[in-house]
Scaffold this motif. Structure first.
Motif, PDB file in Angstrom:
ATOM      1  N   TRP A 162      23.019  54.795  47.182  1.00  0.00           N
ATOM      2  CA  TRP A 162      22.524  53.516  47.634  1.00  0.00           C
ATOM      3  C   TRP A 162      23.946  52.534  46.774  1.00  0.00           C
ATOM      4  O   TRP A 162      23.201  51.843  46.798  1.00  0.00           O
ATOM      5  N   TRP A 163      24.619  53.030  45.843  1.00  0.00           N
ATOM      6  CA  TRP A 163      25.369  51.845  45.440  1.00  0.00           C
ATOM      7  C   TRP A 163      25.696  51.203  46.377  1.00  0.00           C
ATOM      8  O   TRP A 163      26.305  51.502  47.425  1.00  0.00           O
ATOM      9  N   GLU A 164      25.342  49.819  45.971  1.00  0.00           N
ATOM     10  CA  GLU A 164      26.353  48.866  46.833  1.00  0.00           C
ATOM     11  C   GLU A 164      27.837  48.645  47.306  1.00  0.00           C
ATOM     12  O   GLU A 164      28.000  47.843  48.764  1.00  0.00           O
ATOM     13  N   ASN A 165      28.627  49.483  46.507  1.00  0.00           N
ATOM     14  CA  ASN A 165      30.182  49.157  46.685  1.00  0.00           C
ATOM     15  C   ASN A 165      30.113  49.681  48.172  1.00  0.00           C
ATOM     16  O   ASN A 165      31.202  50.217  48.299  1.00  0.00           O
ATOM     17  N   TRP A 182      27.916  50.442  51.007  1.00  0.00           N
ATOM     18  CA  TRP A 182      27.438  50.368  52.173  1.00  0.00           C
ATOM     19  C   TRP A 182      27.857  49.032  52.540  1.00  0.00           C
ATOM     20  O   TRP A 182      28.385  48.389  53.435  1.00  0.00           O
ATOM     21  N   MET A 183      28.273  47.687  51.513  1.00  0.00           N
ATOM     22  CA  MET A 183      28.102  46.663  52.221  1.00  0.00           C
ATOM     23  C   MET A 183      29.095  45.653  50.824  1.00  0.00           C
ATOM     24  O   MET A 183      29.843  45.851  49.948  1.00  0.00           O
ATOM     25  N   CYS A 193      27.553  41.405  47.462  1.00  0.00           N
ATOM     26  CA  CYS A 193      26.219  42.019  48.369  1.00  0.00           C
ATOM     27  C   CYS A 193      25.357  42.511  47.303  1.00  0.00           C
ATOM     28  O   CYS A 193      25.410  43.841  47.578  1.00  0.00           O
ATOM     29  N   THR A 194      24.119  42.666  47.594  1.00  0.00           N
ATOM     30  CA  THR A 194      23.071  43.834  46.870  1.00  0.00           C
ATOM     31  C   THR A 194      22.230  44.054  47.951  1.00  0.00           C
ATOM     32  O   THR A 194      21.725  42.856  49.131  1.00  0.00           O
ATOM     33  N   TRP A 195      20.996  44.755  47.961  1.00  0.00           N
ATOM     34  CA  TRP A 195      19.703  45.593  48.802  1.00  0.00           C
ATOM     35  C   TRP A 195      18.704  44.150  48.145  1.00  0.00           C
ATOM     36  O   TRP A 195      18.483  44.179  49.552  1.00  0.00           O
TER      37      TRP A 195
END
Length: 344
Positions: free
Chosen positions: A10-13, A15-16, A20-22
């Protein structure tokens, strides 16, 4: 270890976009975001679909098949014989004449009885026409329903007509209730297909290599579809995801309809439906998917981000895998059409 793997996954880099963060995906006034834990619901939905399938096949497909002239052929079961059953499962379904003679001596019976036992046992492995019709009816019902519902959900959305709109406001695009149910139904359906792969109809044993290849193609397709839909849900690529699902479903119900009429021996109707399916397949899978969908996933993201995230490569890799399957199935369809046109 699991905690570390979970944090990596689930590392932000992955997915988005950058910055941006979860934490940015917490529901707030006017914005509702898809949440990964909601995907757990697709498993119960898959079992709900299996229940619906059971009742539709029994109480709708069977009466319809009878109305079309399809009879339920009851196969004669061979007498229980542990020796022959073990040989059938572990050695050969079609033993040679010398092997039959050896089995006859071992079972203390005639060669004719052993041959008849193997013939009846092989027949049990071949699905009846009614069973084939039931399965085709279920797939036809789902694909037709999902195509109609998908069009209802999408026809008034701007991204249905302008593919650029799929990226407007990304990643802060609110989740619509119609998108939630569309995703849950589609992912649940593909889970149900995986659950029934072992009992669904396969090719005859004489086409073992083709059957194995076709089986593996379906496994890859179903897993890629579930992976794509689940990943697009987590990354909020929902607008593009609904377009991908709609493009895939609109051709499939024509094929299932052609199969149903083929089992009923309505040859002309079957041929017409297969030609319509072929046209729909080549339009949706060979034109719209690569030049509309893949263009939106490969090319357009470079306009809103100069540094593509890892998910960009993962999702496009799976989409290209699907396109490879489209080319494989398109080749098979082209061969059938060629025989149909030139060999009647």
């Amino acid at each position: 270890i699991l905690k570390t793997l979970n944090s990596w996954f689930w590392w932000e880099n992955i997915w988005m976009p950058i910055n941006c963060t979860w934490a940015d995906f917490v529901d707030r006034e006017g914005l509702v975001f898809p949440k990964p834990h909601q995907l757990y619901a697709t498993i119960p939905y898959a079992f709900v679909l299996l229940i619906i399938r059971f009742f539709s096949e029994r109480y709708v497909a069977i009466p319809l098949a009878k109305a079309l002239g399809i009879k339920n052929v009851r196969r004669v079961k061979p007498q229980p014989n542990p020796v022959l059953e073990s040989y059938f499962r572990e050695c050969s379904r079609q033993p040679s004449q010398s092997e039959i003679k050896g089995l006859a001596k071992k079972c203390n019976c005639t060669v004719h009885l052993v041959e008849k036992w193997f013939r009846r046992r092989r027949n049990l492995e071949i699905p009846t026409v009614l069973r084939k019709f039931q399965e085709a009816f279920w797939r036809f019902s789902f694909y037709l329903t999902s195509s109609i519902v998908g069009f209802i959900f999408l026809y008034d959305k701007p991204w249905f007509y302008d593919i650029w709109q799929t990226w407007v406001g990304y990643p802060f695009q609110t989740l619509l209730p119609s998108q939630y149910w569309y995703y849950m139904a589609e992912i649940g359906f593909y889970w149900s297909l995986i659950f029934t792969l072992g009992i669904d109809i396969k090719r005859k044993a004489s086409a073992c290599a083709c059957r194995c290849l076709d089986f593996m193609a379906h496994v890859v397709h179903h897993l890629a579809a579930i992976g794509l839909m689940s990943g697009s849900w987590c990354g909020n690529y929902v607008r593009l995801g609904t377009l991908v699902m709609f493009v895939h479903d609109t051709a499939d119900f024509w094929l299932e309809a052609a199969k149903m009429f083929n089992y009923a021996r309505w040859e002309k109707t079957c041929n017409i439906l297969f030609i319509i399916f072929s046209i729909a397949f080549f339009i949706t899978r060979m034109i719209l998917f690569p030049f509309w969908i893949l263009r939106a996933t490969l090319y357009l993201p470079t306009y809103y981000s100069t540094t593509p995230v890892i998910a960009y490569f993962l999702f496009n890799g799976m989409l290209l895998t699907l396109q490879g399957l489209h080319l494989y199935w398109g080749y098979l369809i082209f061969k059938i059409l060629k025989r149909f046109v030139f060999l009647k």
